[in-house]
Design a protein around this motif. Structure first.
Motif, PDB file in Angstrom:
ATOM      1  N   PRO A  43       0.836  -1.203   0.000  1.00  0.00           N
ATOM      2  CA  PRO A  43       0.000   0.000   0.000  1.00  0.00           C
ATOM      3  C   PRO A  43       0.868   1.251   0.000  1.00  0.00           C
ATOM      4  CG  PRO A  43      -0.723  -1.556   1.687  1.00  0.00           C
ATOM      5  CD  PRO A  43       0.594  -2.045   1.166  1.00  0.00           C
ATOM      6  N   THR A  44       0.541   2.195  -0.846  1.00  0.00           N
ATOM      7  CA  THR A  44       1.278   3.456  -0.843  1.00  0.00           C
ATOM      8  C   THR A  44       0.918   4.244   0.403  1.00  0.00           C
ATOM      9  OG1 THR A  44      -0.484   4.458  -2.134  1.00  0.00           O
ATOM     10  CG2 THR A  44       1.389   3.566  -3.349  1.00  0.00           C
ATOM     11  N   GLU A  45       1.768   5.194   0.748  1.00  0.00           N
ATOM     12  CA  GLU A  45       1.550   5.969   1.967  1.00  0.00           C
ATOM     13  C   GLU A  45       0.180   6.651   1.933  1.00  0.00           C
ATOM     14  OE1 GLU A  45       3.808   9.427   4.594  1.00  0.00           O
ATOM     15  OE2 GLU A  45       4.719   8.616   2.780  1.00  0.00           O
ATOM     16  N   GLY A  46      -0.600   6.444   2.971  1.00  0.00           N
ATOM     17  CA  GLY A  46      -1.923   7.038   3.053  1.00  0.00           C
ATOM     18  C   GLY A  46      -3.009   6.208   2.391  1.00  0.00           C
ATOM     19  N   SER A  47      -2.604   5.080   1.754  1.00  0.00           N
ATOM     20  CA  SER A  47      -3.584   4.227   1.087  1.00  0.00           C
ATOM     21  C   SER A  47      -3.704   2.903   1.818  1.00  0.00           C
ATOM     22  CB  SER A  47      -3.163   3.969  -0.358  1.00  0.00           C
ATOM     23  OG  SER A  47      -4.000   2.988  -0.941  1.00  0.00           O
ATOM     24  N   ASN A  48      -4.926   2.379   1.927  1.00  0.00           N
ATOM     25  CA  ASN A  48      -5.158   1.084   2.558  1.00  0.00           C
ATOM     26  C   ASN A  48      -5.690   0.074   1.552  1.00  0.00           C
ATOM     27  OD1 ASN A  48      -4.304   2.043   4.977  1.00  0.00           O
ATOM     28  ND2 ASN A  48      -6.312   2.219   5.918  1.00  0.00           N
ATOM     29  N   LYS A  49      -5.270   0.238   0.287  1.00  0.00           N
ATOM     30  CA  LYS A  49      -5.719  -0.668  -0.765  1.00  0.00           C
ATOM     31  C   LYS A  49      -4.604  -1.636  -1.161  1.00  0.00           C
ATOM     32  CE  LYS A  49      -9.174   2.443  -2.751  1.00  0.00           C
ATOM     33  NZ  LYS A  49      -9.654   3.127  -3.984  1.00  0.00           N
ATOM     34  N   ILE A  50      -4.937  -2.903  -1.252  1.00  0.00           N
ATOM     35  CA  ILE A  50      -3.987  -3.933  -1.670  1.00  0.00           C
ATOM     36  C   ILE A  50      -4.619  -4.715  -2.810  1.00  0.00           C
ATOM     37  CG2 ILE A  50      -2.642  -5.954  -0.964  1.00  0.00           C
ATOM     38  CD1 ILE A  50      -2.906  -4.938   1.925  1.00  0.00           C
ATOM     39  N   ASP A  51      -3.958  -4.748  -3.946  1.00  0.00           N
ATOM     40  CA  ASP A  51      -4.505  -5.466  -5.093  1.00  0.00           C
ATOM     41  C   ASP A  51      -4.461  -6.979  -4.906  1.00  0.00           C
ATOM     42  OD1 ASP A  51      -5.078  -3.136  -6.368  1.00  0.00           O
ATOM     43  OD2 ASP A  51      -3.303  -3.143  -7.663  1.00  0.00           O
ATOM     44  N   ASP A  52      -3.353  -7.481  -4.351  1.00  0.00           N
ATOM     45  CA  ASP A  52      -3.190  -8.932  -4.215  1.00  0.00           C
ATOM     46  C   ASP A  52      -2.373  -9.232  -2.962  1.00  0.00           C
ATOM     47  OD1 ASP A  52      -3.010 -11.643  -4.539  1.00  0.00           O
ATOM     48  OD2 ASP A  52      -1.932 -11.583  -6.446  1.00  0.00           O
ATOM     49  N   LEU A  53      -3.031  -9.712  -1.927  1.00  0.00           N
ATOM     50  CA  LEU A  53      -2.340 -10.103  -0.696  1.00  0.00           C
ATOM     51  C   LEU A  53      -1.856 -11.539  -0.875  1.00  0.00           C
ATOM     52  CD1 LEU A  53      -1.819  -9.130   2.340  1.00  0.00           C
ATOM     53  CD2 LEU A  53      -3.699 -10.678   2.898  1.00  0.00           C
ATOM     54  N   LYS A  54      -0.554 -11.721  -0.845  1.00  0.00           N
ATOM     55  CA  LYS A  54       0.032 -13.031  -1.136  1.00  0.00           C
ATOM     56  C   LYS A  54       0.390 -13.762   0.161  1.00  0.00           C
ATOM     57  CE  LYS A  54       1.883 -11.665  -5.647  1.00  0.00           C
ATOM     58  NZ  LYS A  54       1.355 -10.294  -5.669  1.00  0.00           N
ATOM     59  N   VAL A  55      -0.148 -14.977   0.307  1.00  0.00           N
ATOM     60  CA  VAL A  55       0.078 -15.806   1.485  1.00  0.00           C
ATOM     61  C   VAL A  55       0.753 -17.091   1.034  1.00  0.00           C
ATOM     62  CG1 VAL A  55      -0.992 -16.986   3.442  1.00  0.00           C
ATOM     63  CG2 VAL A  55      -2.004 -14.868   2.549  1.00  0.00           C
ATOM     64  N   VAL A  56       1.816 -17.505   1.730  1.00  0.00           N
ATOM     65  CA  VAL A  56       2.506 -18.743   1.365  1.00  0.00           C
ATOM     66  C   VAL A  56       2.506 -19.728   2.537  1.00  0.00           C
ATOM     67  CG1 VAL A  56       3.969 -17.697  -0.397  1.00  0.00           C
ATOM     68  CG2 VAL A  56       4.762 -17.740   1.968  1.00  0.00           C
ATOM     69  N   PHE A  57       2.467 -21.007   2.168  1.00  0.00           N
ATOM     70  CA  PHE A  57       2.501 -22.095   3.131  1.00  0.00           C
ATOM     71  C   PHE A  57       3.713 -22.976   2.858  1.00  0.00           C
ATOM     72  CE2 PHE A  57      -1.905 -20.843   3.022  1.00  0.00           C
ATOM     73  CZ  PHE A  57      -2.379 -21.041   4.299  1.00  0.00           C
ATOM     74  N   VAL A  58       4.130 -23.727   3.873  1.00  0.00           N
ATOM     75  CA  VAL A  58       5.195 -24.716   3.689  1.00  0.00           C
ATOM     76  C   VAL A  58       4.555 -26.075   3.403  1.00  0.00           C
ATOM     77  CG1 VAL A  58       6.837 -23.505   5.147  1.00  0.00           C
ATOM     78  CG2 VAL A  58       5.309 -25.204   6.176  1.00  0.00           C
ATOM     79  N   PRO A  59       5.283 -26.987   2.731  1.00  0.00           N
ATOM     80  CA  PRO A  59       4.693 -28.260   2.314  1.00  0.00           C
ATOM     81  C   PRO A  59       4.711 -29.336   3.406  1.00  0.00           C
ATOM     82  CG  PRO A  59       6.916 -28.118   1.496  1.00  0.00           C
ATOM     83  CD  PRO A  59       6.642 -26.800   2.186  1.00  0.00           C
ATOM     84  N   SER A  60       4.214 -28.994   4.598  1.00  0.00           N
ATOM     85  CA  SER A  60       4.160 -30.007   5.659  1.00  0.00           C
ATOM     86  C   SER A  60       2.975 -30.943   5.461  1.00  0.00           C
ATOM     87  CB  SER A  60       4.085 -29.333   7.036  1.00  0.00           C
ATOM     88  OG  SER A  60       2.948 -28.509   7.119  1.00  0.00           O
ATOM     89  N   ILE A  91       7.465  -5.361   2.642  1.00  0.00           N
ATOM     90  CA  ILE A  91       6.238  -4.803   2.068  1.00  0.00           C
ATOM     91  C   ILE A  91       5.089  -4.699   3.076  1.00  0.00           C
ATOM     92  CG2 ILE A  91       6.742  -5.496  -0.302  1.00  0.00           C
ATOM     93  CD1 ILE A  91       4.932  -7.922   0.097  1.00  0.00           C
ATOM     94  N   VAL A  92       5.333  -5.103   4.325  1.00  0.00           N
ATOM     95  CA  VAL A  92       4.288  -5.028   5.359  1.00  0.00           C
ATOM     96  C   VAL A  92       4.781  -4.121   6.488  1.00  0.00           C
ATOM     97  CG1 VAL A  92       2.916  -6.318   7.027  1.00  0.00           C
ATOM     98  CG2 VAL A  92       3.427  -7.326   4.790  1.00  0.00           C
ATOM     99  N   ASP A  93       4.153  -2.965   6.645  1.00  0.00           N
ATOM    100  CA  ASP A  93       4.537  -2.066   7.729  1.00  0.00           C
ATOM    101  C   ASP A  93       3.848  -2.488   9.033  1.00  0.00           C
ATOM    102  OD1 ASP A  93       1.891  -1.145   7.566  1.00  0.00           O
ATOM    103  OD2 ASP A  93       2.434   0.665   6.462  1.00  0.00           O
ATOM    104  N   ASP A  94       4.152  -1.815  10.114  1.00  0.00           N
ATOM    105  CA  ASP A  94       3.629  -2.210  11.418  1.00  0.00           C
ATOM    106  C   ASP A  94       2.098  -2.153  11.473  1.00  0.00           C
ATOM    107  OD1 ASP A  94       6.175  -2.642  12.323  1.00  0.00           O
ATOM    108  OD2 ASP A  94       6.351  -0.719  13.370  1.00  0.00           O
TER     109      ASP A  94
END
Length: 361
Positions: free
Chosen positions: A44-61, A304-307
């Motif tokens: 997200p750009t400064e002052g914006s709370n929009k995310i086009d694609d939130l990417k989540v990854v998993f491990v192959p357990s 890419i993830v701020d506090d």
């Protein structure tokens, strides 16, 4: 594209007599601008709370197909929960990567926002740009002893109602001739030797897997002052994940497989239906038990993830786990909820990771 058009017009207007250096500089700047535009949707750009694609990854357990199917509801759940936190997420992508290190590298590089990764993987990448925000909680198991024989009752190790923030690693001997020889020594209260374990074929998970590599390596170090790196290469087989380890053990392709405490419970059905065996509880035996291991993490990419976004993601996971759909989706990892943690909670995992890394130099 507009900038490229301007360059072409400028070149035509000067009859190609402009300075080549200036042209090169303009092209480089244009490419950089295009790259920035192409990447900006992930953060997200400064002052914006929009995310086009939130990417989540998993491990192959677990099997990647099973993870994909069971975690599908997480996509909309995260969109809904993050909206309550003030973020507009257009899409959530979930991928199971090929190994644990790939998940760590994805977070370091910023090609993923969130990773559900073990404590060992977090420890390995914590100083490279990965930030832990949550630890999973889970139900305890009927058997939780440090003594291997307490696990070898021939009965399923079922969950109880205890809520715990740790799990144990177990070292399992399979139905092969060598595996049964190791199992029989333990059952007869005989001490295993380095010769015993180093001549067995081990199905090992990735280097940063807590129960699949790191804590079993410490178990070896404590007992024999040696670790996997001291074994012949022929004694070490890449498992490709815990289902792969169970499969190879069932087929006699390896004699021993380290894993998490409910490894056998999660592979009991395939042991019979897919791999042609009869009963994982009687055909395998626990020959070693590791120290307690910190539960899996929800970690984020500091790149890419701020506090603020990290806090929103943490709240989203905590809240979705309380819903029926969310509880079902995260059950594949034996998670039943999440608790906020900090880097300090994983000092033990860092010490183990350091020991393993030094042993493999």
């Amino acid at each position: 594209m507009i900038a490229i058009f301007v360059i072409i017009r400028w070149w035509d207007a000067t009859g190609g007599k402009g300075k080549m250096k200036l042209l090169k500089n303009l092209i480089v700047l244009t490419l950089i601008a295009l790259l920035v535009v192409g990447c900006s949707s992930d953060k997200p750009t400064e002052g914006s709370n929009k995310i086009d694609d939130l990417k989540v990854v998993f491990v192959p357990s677990r099997d990647a197909k099973d993870i994909k199917e069971q975690t599908e509801p997480l996509k909309q759940l995260l969109i809904d929960e993050l909206k309550k936190e003030g973020y507009e997420v257009a899409k959530v992508s979930i991928d199971t990567l090929t190994n644990y290190e790939a998940a760590g590298e994805a977070l370091v590089s910023g090609s993923a926002h969130v990773g559900l990764i073990p404590g060992g993987t977090y420890a390995a990448y914590s100083e490279k740009g990965v930030k832990v925000i949550l630890a999973s909680t889970r139900n305890g198991l009927k058997y939780d002893s440090e003594k291997p024989m307490d696990w070898n009752t021939g009965e399923a190790n079922e969950n109880n109602t205890d809520i715990v923030t740790y799990y144990r690693g177990i070292i399992i001997a399979g139905p092969s001739e060598k595996g049964q020889a190791l199992a029989n020594k333990v059952k007869n209260n005989q001490e295993l030797t380095w010769e015993d374990v180093s001549t067995a074929v081990w199905c090992l998970a990735s280097l940063t897997s807590g129960s699949g590599y790191q804590y079993p390596a410490v178990w070896l170090k404590d007992r024999f002052d040696k670790t996997f790196a001291d074994m012949p290469e022929t004694s070490r087989v890449e498992s490709g994940g815990y289902p792969g380890a169970a499969n190879k053990m069932a087929l006699g392709q390896c004699d021993v497989a380290p894993g998490y405490n409910d490894f056998r419970m999660d592979n009991a059905e395939n042991w019979v239906k897919e791999w042609g065996k009869q009963n994982i509880w009687t055909e395998t035996a626990v020959i070693g038990v590791t120290d307690k291991i910190q539960n899996d993490t929800v970690s984020v990419s500091a790149k890419i993830v701020d506090d603020k976004l990290a806090g929103a993601i943490a709240n989203a996971f905590i809240n979705l786990a309380k819903t029926e759909a969310g509880a079902t989706a995260i059950k594949i990892y034996n998670h039943n909820g999440y608790s906020k943690v900090t880097d300090a909670d994983y000092e033990g995992a860092k010490k183990v990771n350091k020991l393993v890394q030094e042993a493999n130099k």
